[in-house]
Design an enzyme around this catalytic site. Structure first.
Site, mmCIF file in Angstrom:
data_model
loop_
_atom_site.group_PDB
_atom_site.id
_atom_site.type_symbol
_atom_site.label_atom_id
_atom_site.label_comp_id
_atom_site.label_asym_id
_atom_site.label_seq_id
_atom_site.Cartn_x
_atom_site.Cartn_y
_atom_site.Cartn_z
ATOM 1 C CG HIS A 102 -95.899 20.516 -29.730
ATOM 2 N ND1 HIS A 102 -96.612 21.568 -30.268
ATOM 3 C CD2 HIS A 102 -94.667 20.581 -30.289
ATOM 4 C CE1 HIS A 102 -95.856 22.217 -31.133
ATOM 5 N NE2 HIS A 102 -94.674 21.649 -31.175
ATOM 6 C CG ASP A 136 -100.265 22.337 -29.813
ATOM 7 O OD1 ASP A 136 -99.050 22.482 -30.056
ATOM 8 O OD2 ASP A 136 -101.084 23.278 -29.881
ATOM 9 C CD GLU A 139 -92.229 14.997 -31.313
ATOM 10 O OE1 GLU A 139 -91.424 14.749 -30.391
ATOM 11 O OE2 GLU A 139 -92.659 16.141 -31.537
ATOM 12 C CE LYS A 171 -87.659 19.475 -34.449
ATOM 13 N NZ LYS A 171 -89.121 19.308 -34.359
ATOM 14 C CD GLU A 196 -95.079 19.064 -33.671
ATOM 15 O OE1 GLU A 196 -94.292 18.514 -32.875
ATOM 16 O OE2 GLU A 196 -94.715 19.926 -34.481
ATOM 17 C CG ASP A 224 -90.047 15.798 -34.113
ATOM 18 O OD1 ASP A 224 -90.804 15.271 -34.952
ATOM 19 O OD2 ASP A 224 -90.263 16.903 -33.594
#
Lengths: 430, 430
Positions: free
Chosen positions: A349, A322, A272, A218, A299, A246
């Protein structure tokens, strides 16, 4: 013999994950939750589906399921699949409920939960895992399951049929390959923002030892922290393993471009959700600026119309479908086919609760019948909460093994539903 | 002296309009409803706000208001307006509820209801109608009320300040003009799809006699029907009055282009919602194809990021902001300012229940302080359900008269709330 849906049970199931820092990122700090739908029938089978939420507000998606339930109660699976688009639109284009979306957010997630439960029920009735049901389905029936409304400028029924027909060539070889090797995946369990540096290093080392060669971290905190954590992970995994990043939408467009210039030295494979999920034009600008780093998103993409535009605008290099943000299997089919037409690989995702269970079926179907390549394909894997499912994902050496039980792997254990029901389950009463 | 919000009352108020065919269009057949929010305080004043829904599902937005209510209970109006963006994000970026949008659909509409009630309360406390509160507000405070997250690539705080400062020039003259003449509007009461031809003709003739020189019809049924109805209306209003068309998203992109080629002979001023509300690129293609007919959209635009892209892509010639689809006054301010920067006139969406009451304030503020021109500006007017409001809109010769009472004109009569409460009000018990 027909199977009639006699009632829709809805359960508000929440897991207290926020306290541990699992699942914390730049904008979310969630108690992973499921709006869990169980379709009872006049036979022995039940259909299971859910949409994933982040804790508070799960009662809202539960209310939305109840508002939609009358569209399935009393209907037979045979009737539903005789006119699948009419069925899908009875939910997604309800003349009063549509205003609450349209086709986005709470009402669309609830639609996804119900639609997925219907597909789970059908797959169970046919005794097949969902991926096999889809992969073996005649092209004509797959095409007939898709609502092409608002996407014909990107994908026509004839184009979809051509892709699906072509996907029959070599399908047995691809299936044998998956049965032997499993499906490639990557792990997101190493780099949550809530984790301190030493935990990130330890988890990365452990994941590498377990065989993972693709990991996601992240980003989106203070950029110096992101840089420091990226360095730790890259040190641990060496130059050859893939490192994905992400940002969970936290950056503005120009900020994303500037920050990725700093993070580029760690050779990210993709970035992402660099900015707001609705910002198609923003993603396109970022993709142009950060190439060859790929932009990935999906997502939180609300529906097929958003995905259509991301593809048309060449805004993404990886498409992250997703299973339950959009309106269930019918809509995901259209997204998988659009990705194939535009030549963008799908990396679904997952994570949360039950998302790994769902999306493995979609990725396997995509490979067998649509995308027909594993190049750049990976399913996200997070090692959370699988123990609550009757047919949990199984992995080996960083790859998903093929699900074998009939259905969509969405059925939760009754004791887990009871234990984690909100607000009256034992976990929440304390 | 501070005023503290002590509780949030939520009322599910529904008017049985579907049976009459009022409000029927290509995709909606609604019982006009309000998720009505009343903020009680430790003083004599209450704040009123609502979001508009279409009947069934109103209980879902009510549930969303309850899920968000804890962010305002116990807070003072002074605290909230000391840090307005922090307050706005406490609702729109809640770390768990955000997943249900983000910033779209049910959760965002509920945010709008609460945020608008807070502004209504403040305006009442200051003894001013909302338009006046906003028009007289220092530039610095207006800019400080806007969350620029995710829109800085289209509008910076400095650009917003420059527009607002410039808007102070000549503001008194513009106010005198509005006090004298009212604000231009158009009517949508003539051409609902549910009406037979003779009713369309009679209503059009009546509206023209009442002074309306701009009227909107619904399209999106069988194209031959649309053509026939357009001919009736154009016959009645002559060549000089404006005729707008509204497809309520029913067409695919190429279908919209083809159908507008047929309807062009009736000289439409704009085509509203020609395709899916999320399809920025589709609107851009349609706008390019149908020019000089303007593309208009906005009533279902989920948030400022969608509006940003519609402007960046030159996809619209008219921007139709809505007062309560997005996150209330704070977010609408950003949309009004983006429209001004890109030179696109705003014609707010109204109708339903209470939307006319709301948007008149926004249009007046826009003219006084931002857009500073009436060229191409009109507020939608539908003659429905105004009798349920304490301070209803007033019109004269097809123009809105300035609201004079303090607040945002959102306060509903207690007897209307009681009568139309769902499911227990007398109207619904029958």
């Amino acid at each position: 013999m027909s199977t009639v849906i006699t009632s829709v049970d809805v359960h508000d199931v929440r897991f207290p994950t926020a306290a541990a820092g699992d699942g914390s990122d730049a904008i979310n700090r969630g108690d992973y939750s499921a709006t869990y739908v169980s379709l009872r029938t006049d036979g022995p089978q039940t259909g299971a589906g859910f949409t994933f939420t982040n804790g508070r507000g799960n009662e809202i998606t539960c209310a939305a399921v109840r508002a939609l339930a009358h569209h399935v109660v009393g209907r037979s699976i045979e009737d539903i699949f005789a006119e699948p688009v009419a069925f899908w639109r009875s939910l997604s284009a309800d003349v009063q409920l549509r205003w609450l979306g349209p086709e986005k957010g709470v009402i669309h997630m609830a639609t996804g939960a119900i639609v997925n439960a219907v597909w789970d029920l059908r797959a169970k009735l046919e005794g097949k895992p969902l991926w096999r049901l889809l992969a073996e389905m005649p092209t004509e029936e797959l095409v007939r399951s898709i609502d092409f409304h608002h996407i014909t400028d990107a994908l026509t029924p004839a184009e979809a049929a051509a892709i699906l027909d072509k996907g029959l060539v070599g399908i047995d070889d691809r299936l044998h390959e998956l049965e032997r090797d499993g499906f490639p995946s990557y792990t997101t369990s190493v780099g949550w923002l809530g984790y301190p540096d030493d935990k990130v290093r330890a988890l990365t080392r452990q994941a590498y030892a377990e065989g993972w060669r693709a990991m996601k971290m992240k980003v989106g905190g203070p950029i110096d922290d992101d840089v420091r954590r990226a360095r730790i992970i890259r040190e641990e995994i060496g130059p050859d393993a893939l490192l994905m990043m992400d940002a969970n939408q936290v950056w503005d467009v120009d900020e994303a471009i500037a920050n990725m210039a700093r993070l580029a030295e760690f050779d990210p494979y993709w970035i992402e959700e660099p900015t707001h999920a609705d910002d198609v034009l923003g993603h396109a600008r970022i993709q142009q600026a950060v190439a060859p780093i790929r932009v990935a998103t999906g997502e939180v993409a609300a529906n097929r119309v958003i995905f259509k535009q991301l593809l048309q605008a060449e805004a993404i290099g990886v498409m992250q479908i997703d299973a339950c943000r959009v309106g269930g299997v019918n809509e995901v089919l259209s997204e998988i086919l659009m990705a194939a037409k535009f030549g963008v690989p799908i990396c679904p995702h997952a994570g949360g609760v039950g998302l790994c269970e769902y999306v493995q079926h979609l990725a396997i179907f995509d490979y067998l019948r649509v995308g027909t390549s594993l190049d750049g394909r990976m399913v996200e894997y997070v090692d959370h909460l699988h123990e609550h499912f009757v047919d949990p994902v199984r992995t080996r050496d960083g790859r998903y093994l093929l699900p074998e039980q009939p259905g969509y792997s969405a059925t939760m254990k009754p004791e887990s539903i009871a234990e984690y029901s909100f607000p009256d389950g034992p976990v929440w009463r304390q």
